[in-house]
Write an enzyme that holds these catalytic residues in place. Structure first.
Site, PDB file in Angstrom:
ATOM      1  N   ARG A   1       0.637  -1.220   0.041  1.00 63.98           N
ATOM      2  CA  ARG A   1       0.077   0.133  -0.180  1.00 63.98           C
ATOM      3  C   ARG A   1       0.838   1.426  -0.157  1.00 63.98           C
ATOM      4  O   ARG A   1       0.425   2.244   0.603  1.00 63.98           O
ATOM      5  CB  ARG A   1      -1.041  -0.231   1.121  1.00 63.98           C
ATOM      6  CG  ARG A   1      -2.092  -1.057   1.304  1.00 63.98           C
ATOM      7  CD  ARG A   1      -3.090  -0.191   0.232  1.00 63.98           C
ATOM      8  NE  ARG A   1      -4.195  -1.511  -0.001  1.00 63.98           N
ATOM      9  CZ  ARG A   1      -5.292  -1.340   0.717  1.00 63.98           C
ATOM     10  NH1 ARG A   1      -5.574  -0.110   1.425  1.00 63.98           N
ATOM     11  NH2 ARG A   1      -6.406  -2.230   0.539  1.00 63.98           N
TER      12      ARG A   1
ATOM     13  N   ARG B   1      -2.972   6.797   0.765  1.00 64.16           N
ATOM     14  CA  ARG B   1      -3.537   8.120   1.156  1.00 64.16           C
ATOM     15  C   ARG B   1      -2.679   8.739   2.373  1.00 64.16           C
ATOM     16  O   ARG B   1      -2.810   9.953   2.574  1.00 64.16           O
ATOM     17  CB  ARG B   1      -5.052   7.794   2.014  1.00 64.16           C
ATOM     18  CG  ARG B   1      -5.964   7.363   1.045  1.00 64.16           C
ATOM     19  CD  ARG B   1      -7.207   6.989   1.728  1.00 64.16           C
ATOM     20  NE  ARG B   1      -6.650   5.627   2.028  1.00 64.16           N
ATOM     21  CZ  ARG B   1      -7.533   4.564   2.654  1.00 64.16           C
ATOM     22  NH1 ARG B   1      -8.786   4.827   2.776  1.00 64.16           N
ATOM     23  NH2 ARG B   1      -7.098   3.436   2.755  1.00 64.16           N
TER      24      ARG B   1
ATOM     25  N   ARG C   1      -5.878  11.988  -6.621  1.00 67.58           N
ATOM     26  CA  ARG C   1      -6.980  11.370  -6.662  1.00 67.58           C
ATOM     27  C   ARG C   1      -8.230  12.429  -6.558  1.00 67.58           C
ATOM     28  O   ARG C   1      -9.360  12.006  -7.264  1.00 67.58           O
ATOM     29  CB  ARG C   1      -7.215  10.598  -5.179  1.00 67.58           C
ATOM     30  CG  ARG C   1      -8.166   9.722  -5.491  1.00 67.58           C
ATOM     31  CD  ARG C   1      -8.305   8.946  -3.815  1.00 67.58           C
ATOM     32  NE  ARG C   1      -9.094  10.027  -2.847  1.00 67.58           N
ATOM     33  CZ  ARG C   1      -9.736   9.632  -1.642  1.00 67.58           C
ATOM     34  NH1 ARG C   1      -9.553   8.426  -1.189  1.00 67.58           N
ATOM     35  NH2 ARG C   1     -10.121  10.526  -0.814  1.00 67.58           N
TER      36      ARG C   1
ATOM     37  N   ASP D   1      -6.391  -2.019  -7.784  1.00 69.68           N
ATOM     38  CA  ASP D   1      -7.026  -2.611  -6.753  1.00 69.68           C
ATOM     39  C   ASP D   1      -7.323  -4.072  -6.909  1.00 69.68           C
ATOM     40  O   ASP D   1      -7.569  -4.602  -8.186  1.00 69.68           O
ATOM     41  CB  ASP D   1      -8.205  -2.267  -6.159  1.00 69.68           C
ATOM     42  CG  ASP D   1      -8.746  -2.489  -4.791  1.00 69.68           C
ATOM     43  OD1 ASP D   1      -8.183  -1.806  -4.070  1.00 69.68           O
ATOM     44  OD2 ASP D   1      -9.570  -3.329  -4.698  1.00 69.68           O
TER      45      ASP D   1
ATOM     46  N   TYR E   1     -15.281 -11.059  -1.009  1.00 76.10           N
ATOM     47  CA  TYR E   1     -15.803 -10.075  -1.375  1.00 76.10           C
ATOM     48  C   TYR E   1     -17.113 -10.151  -2.205  1.00 76.10           C
ATOM     49  O   TYR E   1     -18.171  -9.846  -2.152  1.00 76.10           O
ATOM     50  CB  TYR E   1     -14.920  -8.764  -1.936  1.00 76.10           C
ATOM     51  CG  TYR E   1     -13.872  -8.418  -1.187  1.00 76.10           C
ATOM     52  CD1 TYR E   1     -14.274  -7.111  -0.289  1.00 76.10           C
ATOM     53  CD2 TYR E   1     -12.710  -8.796  -0.881  1.00 76.10           C
ATOM     54  CE1 TYR E   1     -13.530  -6.712   0.744  1.00 76.10           C
ATOM     55  CE2 TYR E   1     -11.757  -8.332  -0.080  1.00 76.10           C
ATOM     56  CZ  TYR E   1     -12.146  -7.200   0.660  1.00 76.10           C
ATOM     57  OH  TYR E   1     -11.398  -6.468   1.793  1.00 76.10           O
TER      58      TYR E   1
HETATM   59  C1  CP3 Z   1      -8.056  -6.752   0.525  1.00 78.01           C
HETATM   60  C2  CP3 Z   1      -7.170  -5.637  -0.654  1.00 78.01           C
HETATM   61  C3  CP3 Z   1      -8.016  -4.626  -1.380  1.00 78.01           C
HETATM   62  N1  CP3 Z   1      -7.061  -4.097  -2.167  1.00 78.01           N
HETATM   63  C4  CP3 Z   1      -5.983  -4.627  -2.079  1.00 78.01           C
HETATM   64  C5  CP3 Z   1      -5.688  -5.712  -1.107  1.00 78.01           C
HETATM   65  C6  CP3 Z   1      -4.937  -6.697  -0.597  1.00 78.01           C
HETATM   66  C7  CP3 Z   1      -4.016  -6.337   0.099  1.00 78.01           C
HETATM   67  C8  CP3 Z   1      -4.076  -5.883   1.421  1.00 78.01           C
HETATM   68  O1  CP3 Z   1      -4.566  -6.782   2.147  1.00 78.01           O
HETATM   69  O2  CP3 Z   1      -4.132  -4.548   1.846  1.00 78.01           O
HETATM   70  C9  CP3 Z   1      -4.686  -4.485  -2.655  1.00 78.01           C
HETATM   71  C10 CP3 Z   1      -4.299  -2.945  -2.991  1.00 78.01           C
HETATM   72  N2  CP3 Z   1      -5.170  -1.889  -2.945  1.00 78.01           N
HETATM   73  C11 CP3 Z   1      -4.438  -0.969  -3.574  1.00 78.01           C
HETATM   74  C12 CP3 Z   1      -3.286  -1.306  -4.088  1.00 78.01           C
HETATM   75  C13 CP3 Z   1      -2.163  -0.293  -4.763  1.00 78.01           C
HETATM   76  C14 CP3 Z   1      -0.848  -0.624  -4.811  1.00 78.01           C
HETATM   77  C15 CP3 Z   1       0.004  -0.331  -3.563  1.00 78.01           C
HETATM   78  O3  CP3 Z   1       0.072  -1.412  -2.610  1.00 78.01           O
HETATM   79  O4  CP3 Z   1       0.273   0.702  -3.107  1.00 78.01           O
HETATM   80  C16 CP3 Z   1      -3.021  -2.702  -3.634  1.00 78.01           C
HETATM   81  C17 CP3 Z   1      -2.009  -3.972  -3.827  1.00 78.01           C
HETATM   82  C18 CP3 Z   1      -4.840   0.901  -3.571  1.00 78.01           C
HETATM   83  C19 CP3 Z   1      -5.904   0.994  -2.819  1.00 78.01           C
HETATM   84  N3  CP3 Z   1      -7.019   0.309  -2.404  1.00 78.01           N
HETATM   85  C20 CP3 Z   1      -7.951   1.055  -1.652  1.00 78.01           C
HETATM   86  C21 CP3 Z   1      -7.205   2.311  -1.556  1.00 78.01           C
HETATM   87  C22 CP3 Z   1      -7.779   3.440  -0.572  1.00 78.01           C
HETATM   88  C23 CP3 Z   1      -8.702   4.047  -1.444  1.00 78.01           C
HETATM   89  C24 CP3 Z   1      -8.660   5.560  -1.523  1.00 78.01           C
HETATM   90  O5  CP3 Z   1      -7.868   6.158  -1.907  1.00 78.01           O
HETATM   91  O6  CP3 Z   1      -9.684   6.089  -0.821  1.00 78.01           O
HETATM   92  C25 CP3 Z   1      -5.929   2.410  -2.161  1.00 78.01           C
HETATM   93  C26 CP3 Z   1      -5.051   3.271  -2.148  1.00 78.01           C
HETATM   94  C27 CP3 Z   1      -9.283   0.808  -1.250  1.00 78.01           C
HETATM   95  C28 CP3 Z   1      -9.587  -0.570  -0.682  1.00 78.01           C
HETATM   96  N4  CP3 Z   1      -9.404  -1.711  -1.501  1.00 78.01           N
HETATM   97  C29 CP3 Z   1      -9.635  -2.829  -0.746  1.00 78.01           C
HETATM   98  C30 CP3 Z   1     -10.219  -2.459   0.369  1.00 78.01           C
HETATM   99  C31 CP3 Z   1     -10.819  -3.436   1.523  1.00 78.01           C
HETATM  100  C32 CP3 Z   1     -10.088  -1.010   0.487  1.00 78.01           C
HETATM  101  C33 CP3 Z   1     -10.704  -0.032   1.265  1.00 78.01           C
HETATM  102  C34 CP3 Z   1     -10.112   0.006   2.715  1.00 78.01           C
HETATM  103  C35 CP3 Z   1      -9.013   1.077   2.765  1.00 78.01           C
HETATM  104  O7  CP3 Z   1      -9.607   1.944   2.432  1.00 78.01           O
HETATM  105  O8  CP3 Z   1      -7.917   0.611   2.773  1.00 78.01           O
HETATM  106  C36 CP3 Z   1      -9.470  -4.365  -0.916  1.00 78.01           C
END
Ligand code: CP3
Length: 346
Positions: free
Chosen positions: A23, A27, A36, A73, A151
């Site tokens: 991640r 943010r 964003r 994502d 999901y």
């Molecule tokens: C379970 C999972 C998800 N997404 C992801 C996983 C597996 C990794 C982990 O366990 O953390 C993987 C993921 N999500 C994102 C990336 C981008 C690359 C990186 O790692 O920087 C990667 C590799 C961006 C993201 N994916 C998400 C964001 C935040 C969205 C935003 O900008 O508001 C980002 C940067 C949103 C997201 N996406 C997901 C959720 C549950 C959420 C909401 C929860 C949260 O807000 O953290 C599903």
């Protein structure tokens, strides 16, 4: 030019142990929030190759990590299978029409057709290949079939996984039908990411620990291994990283097998235990508890401890799960610098 991150995945000598953060594009970076904002929403950002490329590169320039991870994502796959993903503020990802029956599964778009709909991901990778410095690797990724299925079945994030588990124990065939469809798409999806230019791929099984250890192989790991082996057979030069979060019990039972290169270790698994059980077989990635990032002193202590255990052999530094949005950027920079400092070979 060789890439230090790829070399480390293959256990080759490197000047120091490379580091990246799960991640890392996100943010906690004001620069990410700005892009964003311009894109309008998180999903718009994923769908916009120019902007997705920009935020992928930010942590390299700002934090100094040794590899980039594609900005996207894991849930874009079920979205393109026809499940209509929405990110709701304060709630996270939502699928309004989750899978309950075989008819629901039959309606899903599958195989090549679904993989071909993810063109914006491949376009982002192609742009990144032009923009990334030659010595930095680009990590492509996917969710593991099990994590994606949670999901698709629950319709959102869950603490109890009761709908998935009801299906697991009362209608396992239906769950396997979902996992099979997703697995077939993921193989093609990763292959297309590699063809577009990904140097490494990681499979995230974030919700691995929801499955009891004795059933983990049956409902998740064997599908992950099938995907890894498909990739390794066709693209042996591409390292494959597996990240099954929360599986120390599985490690203890010697349940880890398969043709892949790197095993991601979560922060709840002692690195010394992972090393003793699996360090000869796989390069290990990890595993600082991400909340240590709130304190620079605690970060340094943890990085030193991991280095003492791994000794810069068969290791890649990372967090044991994703960085949280309220971590100060300077602390993330400190983590990366410390990893590079303690592991530097003179
Ligand atoms: C379970 C999972 C998800 N997404 C992801 C996983 C597996 C990794 C982990 O366990 O953390 C993987 C993921 N999500 C994102 C990336 C981008 C690359 C990186 O790692 O920087 C990667 C590799 C961006 C993201 N994916 C998400 C964001 C935040 C969205 C935003 O900008 O508001 C980002 C940067 C949103 C997201 N996406 C997901 C959720 C549950 C959420 C909401 C929860 C949260 O807000 O953290 C599903």
């Amino acid at each position: 030019m060789s890439k230090i991150f790829v070399d480390a995945c293959f256990r080759k000598e490197t000047p120091y142990t490379p580091v990246w953060m799960m991640r890392q594009a996100g943010r906690y970076l004001p620069e990410y929030m700005e892009v964003r904002g311009q894109a309008g929403s998180f999903l718009n950002l994923c769908h916009n190759p120019e902007k997705a490329c920009e935020v992928t590169i930010q942590p390299l320039d700002i934090v100094g990590v040794d590899a980039a991870i594609l900005f996207s994502d894991i849930l874009v796959i079920p979205d393109e299978m026809g499940m209509d993903l929405e990110f709701i503020k304060g709630q996270g990802p939502v699928f309004h029409d989750p899978i309950e029956t075989q008819e629901d599964v039959d309606r899903l778009i599958c195989g090549e057709e679904a993989a071909n709909k993810l063109t914006y991901v491949y376009e982002t990778i192609k742009l990144l290949k032009e923009k990334l410095p030659e010595d930095k690797a680009l990590i492509g990724f996917t969710g593991a079939p099990w994590t994606l299925a949670t999901y698709m079945i629950e319709g959102q994030g869950t603490k109890t996984y009761n709908l998935c588990k009801k299906m697991m124990y009362s209608n396992p065939e239906l769950l396997h039908n979902i996992l099979r469809k997703v697995t077939d798409i993921v193989k093609l999806y990763l292959e297309k990411q590699i063809q577009a230019g990904a140097d490494v791929v990681q499979i995230f099984d974030s919700w691995a620990a929801a499955i009891e250890p004795g059933r983990y192989d049956e409902f998740s790991w064997k599908y992950m291994v099938e995907i890894a082996e498909y990739i390794k057979e066709k693209y042996p030069h591409i390292p494959v990283i597996m990240f099954p979060k929360g599986i120390s019990a599985f490690i203890n039972m010697d349940g880890v097998y398969g043709n892949f290169d790197v095993l991601g270790i979560d922060w709840g698994t002692p690195m010394a235990m992972a090393k003793a059980k699996l360090g000869d077989k796989y390069v290990l990635q990890g595993n600082m508890e991400p909340c240590r990032l709130y304190s620079k002193e605690e970060t340094t202590k943890c990085v030193e401890k991991i280095q003492e255990t791994m000794q810069g052999e068969g290791h890649i530094f990372n967090l044991g799960h994703g960085i949280l949005p309220d971590v100060p950027v300077e602390n993330a920079i400190h983590f990366v610098k410390e990893c590079q400092r303690v592991s530097k070979k003179s």
